[in-house]
Design a protein around this motif. Structure first.
Motif, PDB file in Angstrom:
ATOM      1  N   SER A   1       0.714  -1.186  -0.066  1.00 53.66           N
ATOM      2  CA  SER A   1      -0.086   0.063   0.207  1.00 53.66           C
ATOM      3  C   SER A   1       0.728   1.312   0.026  1.00 53.66           C
ATOM      4  O   SER A   1       1.962   1.149   0.433  1.00 53.66           O
ATOM      5  CB  SER A   1      -1.079   0.066   1.279  1.00 53.66           C
TER       6      SER A   1
ATOM      7  N   HIS B   1      -3.690  -4.436  -8.902  1.00 55.70           N
ATOM      8  CA  HIS B   1      -4.028  -3.381  -8.343  1.00 55.70           C
ATOM      9  C   HIS B   1      -5.159  -2.729  -9.420  1.00 55.70           C
ATOM     10  O   HIS B   1      -5.011  -2.896 -10.578  1.00 55.70           O
ATOM     11  CB  HIS B   1      -2.865  -2.228  -8.713  1.00 55.70           C
TER      12      HIS B   1
ATOM     13  N   TYR C   1      -7.513   0.547  -9.335  1.00 56.13           N
ATOM     14  CA  TYR C   1      -7.604   2.004  -8.714  1.00 56.13           C
ATOM     15  C   TYR C   1      -9.023   2.163  -8.296  1.00 56.13           C
ATOM     16  O   TYR C   1      -9.793   2.162  -8.927  1.00 56.13           O
ATOM     17  CB  TYR C   1      -7.090   3.163  -9.135  1.00 56.13           C
TER      18      TYR C   1
ATOM     19  N   GLN D   1     -11.193  -5.446  -5.483  1.00 50.63           N
ATOM     20  CA  GLN D   1      -9.811  -5.449  -4.970  1.00 50.63           C
ATOM     21  C   GLN D   1      -9.766  -6.166  -3.985  1.00 50.63           C
ATOM     22  O   GLN D   1      -8.637  -6.977  -3.784  1.00 50.63           O
ATOM     23  CB  GLN D   1      -9.460  -4.016  -4.623  1.00 50.63           C
TER      24      GLN D   1
ATOM     25  N   CYS E   1      -2.607  -7.873  -2.987  1.00 50.40           N
ATOM     26  CA  CYS E   1      -3.473  -6.608  -3.396  1.00 50.40           C
ATOM     27  C   CYS E   1      -2.461  -5.468  -3.153  1.00 50.40           C
ATOM     28  O   CYS E   1      -1.780  -5.213  -2.081  1.00 50.40           O
ATOM     29  CB  CYS E   1      -4.764  -6.544  -2.368  1.00 50.40           C
ATOM     30  N   CYS E   2      -2.466  -4.589  -4.009  1.00 50.15           N
ATOM     31  CA  CYS E   2      -1.697  -3.363  -4.264  1.00 50.15           C
ATOM     32  C   CYS E   2      -2.791  -2.178  -3.966  1.00 50.15           C
ATOM     33  O   CYS E   2      -3.577  -2.050  -5.081  1.00 50.15           O
ATOM     34  CB  CYS E   2      -0.941  -3.218  -5.459  1.00 50.15           C
TER      35      CYS E   2
ATOM     36  N   TYR F   1      -3.610   1.923  -3.385  1.00 51.38           N
ATOM     37  CA  TYR F   1      -3.159   3.365  -3.687  1.00 51.38           C
ATOM     38  C   TYR F   1      -4.397   4.187  -3.157  1.00 51.38           C
ATOM     39  O   TYR F   1      -5.656   4.018  -3.473  1.00 51.38           O
ATOM     40  CB  TYR F   1      -2.989   3.741  -5.162  1.00 51.38           C
TER      41      TYR F   1
ATOM     42  N   THR G   1       5.279  -0.841  -7.112  1.00 54.37           N
ATOM     43  CA  THR G   1       4.919  -2.052  -6.559  1.00 54.37           C
ATOM     44  C   THR G   1       5.074  -3.251  -7.107  1.00 54.37           C
ATOM     45  O   THR G   1       4.910  -4.375  -6.623  1.00 54.37           O
ATOM     46  CB  THR G   1       3.210  -1.981  -6.202  1.00 54.37           C
TER      47      THR G   1
ATOM     48  N   ALA H   1       3.292  -4.024  -9.708  1.00 54.22           N
ATOM     49  CA  ALA H   1       2.130  -4.673 -10.038  1.00 54.22           C
ATOM     50  C   ALA H   1       2.042  -5.577 -11.443  1.00 54.22           C
ATOM     51  O   ALA H   1       2.633  -4.923 -12.364  1.00 54.22           O
ATOM     52  CB  ALA H   1       1.047  -3.672 -10.106  1.00 54.22           C
TER      53      ALA H   1
END
Length: 670
Positions: free
Chosen positions: A95, A310, A312, A323, A333-334, A336, A360, A362
């Motif tokens: 994160s 990820h 958004y 997500q 799980c990335c 932001y 990250t 991703a």
């Protein structure tokens, strides 16, 4: 080998089923629901201490009964991955916030075992406060790991989760939470967004005062604090416990259809619909979507090349739930948290999310289609955004992705040595917490199209006669039940609102409210909301086609069209455009806009008039508010057609109110 091929090989080995192509596989999945969903249960080795007596105990819409007798828990499915992930050394969550990214810091890591420990600690805290299965826990939290922990703790106990983003107006939050009467409120004291700190203490006080059902308040202190108000507990302390009881804690076994969470419709008119989904259905649908259609493996399956997902989102959009579903699959799980365009000298910086993805590592990056369109218009060069060599998939949803934008993205990746970047464009919704249309790594990618109908989703395009059509635009319907369709709406007596929302047009068939074309090759194109359809001179069209033509012009930042139909009179269709700074809507510009429509569509769809506007009204999830503006311009009072607190930019409504007044000669009631 792609994940969907692993599944098909498993079907052949264990079921003796072999399919010549994806269309045949899809048709089996929607014609033999019992066999298909049992295969998903078995393929993912779903666990239950008690057997189910059937796959589909009652086959009806609404009211289907799935896996009667089975038990499960969403959190149990997540925590099944703890041992393997810890052994492989892969994190559960990576994160980063806006400020941290701007400073060039590394992403924060939360391990699987630590995520489980914190969730167990918080679950025991909630249980000590009297939280029982079926109680509602409301969260007013941003997109951070703490929110994931709070969610898992809540559902571990069988309590029902519901979250609103702290950038929503307090009235909009109360419109949601008042309907569900939460027992506990978990809230933050502030957020960082757009380069500045925004305190939320007063908003939290308003929520507590207006929710008499709340008996316990937990505060996640994001901003510096001088201390908690009396009667409120510290979130940090609630997740800090680490003893034998925490180590021994296990999520409860719950009936398959036990309520998991409450999500909400956009709330553009009236009160939002509080939609309840169940543990088992959401988990099954999420696993099938992420593994088979998004091609995501568990991160511990290949620690040398771990999957990192990820998409958004804010906590106010259903993509937050998608997500979270990556954890069901054992995928890192990335997350932001912040403005997707960052800030740079008060100007948007559309490289922000790309830099986060690079930071990250991703492998899958999803966002709303509008994000990618803005990146194209801003002329960003992703080669300057860091190392994106691990990224292999781009996902979009929220609105139709234009062919031009998809070609731009493909060309960008070709320049950095990845000409085969895969676009996984999906379309689904909050209503059933899933996707109807999505991707398949084995199918061709056609710019401007989605690749296929999702397995298990009996999706068709229907014409006005209720007939399934191919290569024609029609209503998107689903003719068979799905495990993740709503259990019910909170407070909906006799399911009347549920029926009116999806089944009023075709009894027993789900009408989703989108215009869809299924191509002869099996691809799909969404043309926008069917209730915002343009019907000009006997021809109907979704608005997305017109937007693709208009917004392809570099001078146009945004646009919206509404077709004002009057009984017995010819329709009137105004076009509203937001132009780039330095451009004016003179006659030459109007001619360019009209020509773009003529060229891309037909002279039939040239607007009656064109107006330059400061902004296009959008919901909190970024959707254009065509229908409310249409109703406003047809003479309905403003307060009956739109909820300002559910909007991203409510101030822009003043222009449209004035426009409606000038057109009608009388002022709408604001």
């Amino acid at each position: 080998m792609f994940q969907i091929r692993h599944y098909q090989n498993w079907l052949r080995a264990t079921r003796g089923l072999s399919f010549d192509n994806y269309d045949a596989l899809w048709r089996w999945s929607v014609s033999d629901l019992d066999a298909f969903w049992q295969s998903i249960w078995d393929y993912f080795e779903v666990q239950s201490p008690t057997p189910h007596t059937a796959v589909l105990g009652r086959r009806a819409m609404p009211g289907a009964e799935w896996f009667p007798g089975a038990q499960g828990n969403y959190a149990r499915q997540v925590f099944r991955h703890v041992a393997a992930a810890e052994a492989a050394g892969v994190p559960a969550i990576l994160s980063q916030g806006e400020a941290s990214l701007a400073r060039g810091e590394a992403a924060r890591q939360l391990g699987w075992a630590e995520m489980r420990r914190q969730s167990a600690s918080l679950a025991l805290h909630l249980k000590a406060q009297g939280v029982q299965p079926g109680d509602r826990v409301a969260a007013y939290l941003p997109n951070t790991p703490e929110t994931m922990v709070a969610f898992l703790a809540t559902v571990s106990l069988g309590a029902v989760w519901s979250v609103c983003a702290p950038d929503m107006g307090t009235p909009a939050v109360l419109d949601r939470f008042r309907q569900i009467a939460p027992k506990v409120l978990i809230a933050c004291n502030g957020v960082h967004y757009g380069g500045r700190d925004m305190a939320r203490d007063e908003a939290v006080a308003e929520l507590v005062a207006a929710l008499p059902s709340v008996t316990h308040v937990l505060v996640h202190e994001i901003l510096p604090s001088s201390g908690l108000p009396a009667g409120r507990a510290s979130f940090a302390q609630a997740v800090a416990r680490n003893d034998a009881q925490v180590a021994a804690f296990e999520p409860l076994w719950l009936p398959f259809e036990h309520p998991l969470w409450i999500v909400y419709s956009s709330g553009t008119t009236g009160l939002p619909k509080p939609i309840v989904h169940g543990h088992g259905g959401v988990a099954l649908v999420g696993l099938a979507l992420l593994r088979l259609h998004n091609d995501l493996a568990p991160s511990h399956a290949d620690p040398a090349h771990p999957e990192r997902f990820h998409w958004y989102s804010s906590t106010g959009w259903i993509m937050w739930n998608v997500q979270a579903a990556s954890l069901l699959n054992g995928t890192t799980c990335c997350i932001y948290d912040g403005n997707p365009a960052g800030t740079h000298k008060d100007q948007p910086d559309w490289t922000t999310l790309w830099r986060f993805v690079a930071n990250t590592g991703a492998t899958f990056f999803g966002a709303g289609a509008a994000f990618f369109a803005n990146c194209m218009k801003a002329g960003i060069d992703i080669a300057q955004c860091g190392d994106l060599s691990r990224l292999r998939t781009l996902g979009t949803t929220g609105s139709p992705l234009s062919e031009d934008t998809q070609r731009w993205g493909t060309a960008q990746f070709a320049k950095i040595g990845n000409p085969n970047i895969w676009w996984c464009n999906i379309s689904g919704g909050t209503d059933f917490a899933g996707a109807f249309i999505g991707g398949n790594r084995e199918l061709p990618v056609v710019p401007g199209e989605m690749q296929c109908r999702i397995l298990g989703c009996a999706v068709e395009a229907w014409n006005d006669k209720g007939e399934s059509v191919v290569d024609e635009v029609g209503e998107l319907v689903c003719t068979q039940p799905l495990p993740s369709m709503p259990l019910y709406f909170v407070g909906d007596k006799d399911k009347q609102r549920y029926l009116a929302s999806y089944f009023d047009t075709y009894p027993g068939v789900w009408r989703h409210g989108d215009w869809l074309k299924v191509t002869r090759s099996g691809g799909c194109i969404i043309y926008g909301r069917s209730d915002a359809t343009i019907n000009r001179h006997g021809l109907r069209m979704g608005t997305s086609e017109l937007y693709s033509a208009i917004e392809a012009l570099p001078e146009v930042l945004d646009s919206m069209v509404v077709d004002l139909e009057y009984l017995g009179r010819e329709s009137y269709m105004p076009l509203f455009v937001v132009l780039r700074p330095g451009y004016e809507l003179d006659e030459a510009m109007k001619a360019r806009l009209n020509q773009a429509v003529k060229t891309a569509l037909s002279p039939r769809f040239v607007p009656n008039e064109i107006f330059a506007v400061p902004e296009i009204p959008r919901t909190l999830s970024g959707k254009k508010q065509e229908l409310p503006i249409k109703k406003l311009l047809l003479g309905q009072p403003l307060e009956k057609v739109v909820n300002r607190d559910a909007m991203a930019n409510p101030a822009c409504l003043d222009w449209y109110v004035d426009f409606a007044r000038r057109r009608a000669g009388t002022a709408p009631q604001a």
